[in-house]
Design an enzyme around this catalytic site. Structure first.
Site, PDB file in Angstrom:
ATOM      1  N   SER A 177      -5.845 -21.939  11.892  1.00  0.00           N
ATOM      2  CA  SER A 177      -4.896 -21.476  10.878  1.00  0.00           C
ATOM      3  C   SER A 177      -4.223 -22.643  10.183  1.00  0.00           C
ATOM      4  O   SER A 177      -3.489 -23.419  10.802  1.00  0.00           O
ATOM      5  CB  SER A 177      -3.832 -20.587  11.522  1.00  0.00           C
ATOM      6  OG  SER A 177      -2.760 -20.405  10.612  1.00  0.00           O
ATOM      7  N   ASP A 337      -9.929 -15.852   3.021  1.00  0.00           N
ATOM      8  CA  ASP A 337      -9.355 -14.895   2.055  1.00  0.00           C
ATOM      9  C   ASP A 337     -10.427 -14.198   1.218  1.00  0.00           C
ATOM     10  O   ASP A 337     -10.113 -13.322   0.413  1.00  0.00           O
ATOM     11  CB  ASP A 337      -8.392 -15.629   1.111  1.00  0.00           C
ATOM     12  CG  ASP A 337      -7.135 -16.078   1.848  1.00  0.00           C
ATOM     13  OD1 ASP A 337      -6.791 -15.459   2.877  1.00  0.00           O
ATOM     14  OD2 ASP A 337      -6.506 -17.050   1.388  1.00  0.00           O
ATOM     15  N   LYS A 364      -3.968 -10.097   8.282  1.00  0.00           N
ATOM     16  CA  LYS A 364      -3.652 -10.578   6.929  1.00  0.00           C
ATOM     17  C   LYS A 364      -2.661  -9.602   6.282  1.00  0.00           C
ATOM     18  O   LYS A 364      -2.015  -8.834   6.968  1.00  0.00           O
ATOM     19  CB  LYS A 364      -4.945 -10.724   6.119  1.00  0.00           C
ATOM     20  CG  LYS A 364      -5.830 -11.859   6.615  1.00  0.00           C
ATOM     21  CD  LYS A 364      -5.144 -13.198   6.428  1.00  0.00           C
ATOM     22  CE  LYS A 364      -5.921 -14.347   7.040  1.00  0.00           C
ATOM     23  NZ  LYS A 364      -5.173 -15.594   6.980  1.00  0.00           N
TER      24      LYS A 364
HETATM   25  C1  S3P Z   1      -3.179 -20.275   3.706  1.00  0.00           C
HETATM   26  C2  S3P Z   1      -3.881 -20.187   4.883  1.00  0.00           C
HETATM   27  C3  S3P Z   1      -4.657 -19.007   5.278  1.00  0.00           C
HETATM   28  C4  S3P Z   1      -4.879 -18.049   4.107  1.00  0.00           C
HETATM   29  C5  S3P Z   1      -3.647 -17.880   3.271  1.00  0.00           C
HETATM   30  C6  S3P Z   1      -3.181 -19.196   2.713  1.00  0.00           C
HETATM   31  C7  S3P Z   1      -2.426 -21.500   3.418  1.00  0.00           C
HETATM   32  O1  S3P Z   1      -3.953 -18.320   6.301  1.00  0.00           O
HETATM   33  O2  S3P Z   1      -5.308 -16.803   4.581  1.00  0.00           O
HETATM   34  O3  S3P Z   1      -3.882 -16.984   2.184  1.00  0.00           O
HETATM   35  O4  S3P Z   1      -1.992 -21.688   2.261  1.00  0.00           O
HETATM   36  O5  S3P Z   1      -2.246 -22.308   4.338  1.00  0.00           O
HETATM   37  P1  S3P Z   1      -4.136 -18.678   7.855  1.00  0.00           P
HETATM   38  O6  S3P Z   1      -3.711 -20.059   8.041  1.00  0.00           O
HETATM   39  O7  S3P Z   1      -3.225 -17.722   8.575  1.00  0.00           O
HETATM   40  O8  S3P Z   1      -5.585 -18.428   8.152  1.00  0.00           O
END
Ligand code: S3P
Length: 460
Positions: A177, A337, A364
């Site tokens: 993440s 995403d 999500k």
């Molecule tokens: C993001 C990380 C992702 C993504 C989100 C934006 C970011 O989430 O789904 O739309 O800007 O760091 P996760 O880190 O929870 O996977």
């Protein structure tokens, strides 16, 4: 215009002509959030060009302003942010409202932990269901104290009381993440000594690139095997805290996650030829492009250049015959995403597509795995939803479309909303979504840009 408080259904019908034309993509959401936060923690006035003015990012901007940074929008759309220094944010007078944005709340909780701040944080119904324990647990190790006001621990609303001085930690991410990684690094800015984060599978690296741009003391050690694309499987990041950041100028590149929607609309439209300008190419966000090319998508990349430490290109996309593929689980973080829109391409393709490694989709903006499966079934597509995988039987052309007058439920999820509208542009029967309001969180000019390419949508 209807009240923003009530759902706004929209219908997409099969387009009568192939899509043509050229559009300029809006700024990247991830980089826009980080632009506000890092500028607020820097000394001096940063200038941000091309910021995404979506609801999510503007909520982060308001949070920074409420904690003492000065944010100003100039008449030409440039934002100026005068920061407070690495431990300089102050307690806001009122609760901070992050709306629908997981990135906004999780990154800001990190930034706040490095500053002596007490703040109540709230969000909408969707955000209040999402897990915050993945960030509050490491932040507690750094000295933050959380009070959860809702029914469940680890969810919004919450009140954070930061320590007077954060403690550095050495943290191995239990989930791939970028939000958790970024949260810890931002907290580490205010901690003495070295804060380290190890990720077993690398995720989008915008925070690291932008910290470098702002002058942070940060280093990287690859972990694991080269994935074959010149990338390492994972990495260890070390950040030396209490080092001031210096204001800078940022040109936010176009958002590939938004480009994904017109891109797939073009591929699904026979005879289409569209050009998508100003799209960032980040190696940890390229999974959708890999999949669509494997499926036979005609996507040409031209005019490569640099912006904000990232590569930017224009895409020329032509209507294509697509075939089903198997998407391996290790690709999931690089297209986290993009599964909703990939699922729409799979529904149109010839043959079966099997998507693996989808557990994170369940947390999500909605349970995206369930929302995709539920919506596709309503549109006459055969799908099998597993615990963390999805099998989609492609229709080999336009999908049947809504089989009754029950609309697709979007569950306050912008990407579910846009995906089904794109599918409806080439379905035998129209597709209606129950609500389009959330599209403004990430892609405020979606309808306008799609209209430029020849797509029409019918609001209820
Ligand atoms: C993001 C990380 C992702 C993504 C989100 C934006 C970011 O989430 O789904 O739309 O800007 O760091 P996760 O880190 O929870 O996977």
């Amino acid at each position: 215009m209807k009240n923003k408080e009530t759902p706004q259904p929209v219908t997409a019908e099969r387009a009568t002509a192939s899509f043509k034309g050229e559009i300029q993509l809006p700024g990247d959401k991830s980089i826009s959030h980080r632009s506000f936060i890092l500028s607020a923690l820097a000394i001096g006035t940063s200038r941000i060009h091309g910021l995404l003015e979506g609801d999510d990012v503007l909520a982060t901007g308001r949070a920074m302003q409420a904690m003492g940074a000065q944010t100003t929008r100039l008449p030409d759309g440039t934002w100026e942010v005068t920061g407070r220094g690495v431990s300089g944010l102050t307690s806001p007078e009122d609760a901070l409202d992050f709306g629908n944005s997981g990135t906004g709340i999780r990154l800001t909780l990190g930034a706040m932990t490095g500053c002596p701040v007490t703040a109540k944080c709230v969000g909408d119904e969707s955000l209040s269901r999402r897990p915050m324990g993945r960030v509050t647990e490491p932040l507690e190790q750094m000295g933050a104290v959380f009070e959860f006001h809702g029914a469940a621990r680890g969810q919004l609303p919450l009140t954070l009381t930061s320590p007077q001085r954060a403690l550095p930690i050495d943290y191995v991410l239990p989930v791939a993440s970028a939000q958790v990684k970024s949260c810890i690094l931002l907290a580490g800015l205010g901690a003495p000594g070295v804060t380290a984060v190890t990720e077993k599978k690398s995720t989008r690296d915008h925070t690291e690139r932008m910290l470098t741009l702002f002058g942070a003391k940060i280093s990287f050690t690859p972990e694991g095997k080269d994935s074959g694309k010149g990338l390492f499987k994972g990495q260890r990041i070390e950040l030396t805290g209490e080092t001031e950041l210096s204001a800078t100028t940022i040109h936010v590149p176009g958002d590939p996650s938004s480009a994904a929607f017109p891109l797939v609309a073009g591929l699904l439209s026979e005879g289409a030829e569209i050009r998508l300008n100003n799209v960032m190419v980040n190696p940890y966000r390229s999974g959708l492009w890999d999949c669509l090319r494997e499926m036979g998508g005609n996507i040409e990349e031209v005019n490569m250049r640099d912006a904000a430490g990232e590569k930017v290109v224009d895409y020329i996309v032509k209507g294509s015959d697509l075939v089903g593929i198997d998407v391996p689980p290790e690709r999931a973080p690089d297209m986290i995403d993009e599964f909703p829109i990939l699922a729409m391409a799979a529904a149109y393709a010839r043959g079966t597509t099997h998507l693996h490694g989808l557990a994170e989709l369940r947390v999500k903006e909605s349970d995206r795995l369930a929302a995709i499966a539920e919506g596709l079934k309503l549109c006459g597509v055969t799908v099998i939803e597993g615990e963390d995988d999805l099998v989609i039987e492609g229709c080999g052309g336009p999908v049947p479309g809504l089989q009754s007058n029950v609309p697709v439920t979007t569950h306050l999820d912008h990407r579910i909303a846009m995906s089904f509208l794109i599918l409806g542009l080439n379905a035998k029967k129209p597709i209606t979504i129950d609500d389009s309001r959330m599209i403004a969180t990430s892609f405020p000019n979606f309808f306008e840009l799609m209209a430029t390419l020849g797509a029409e949508f019918i609001p209820e």
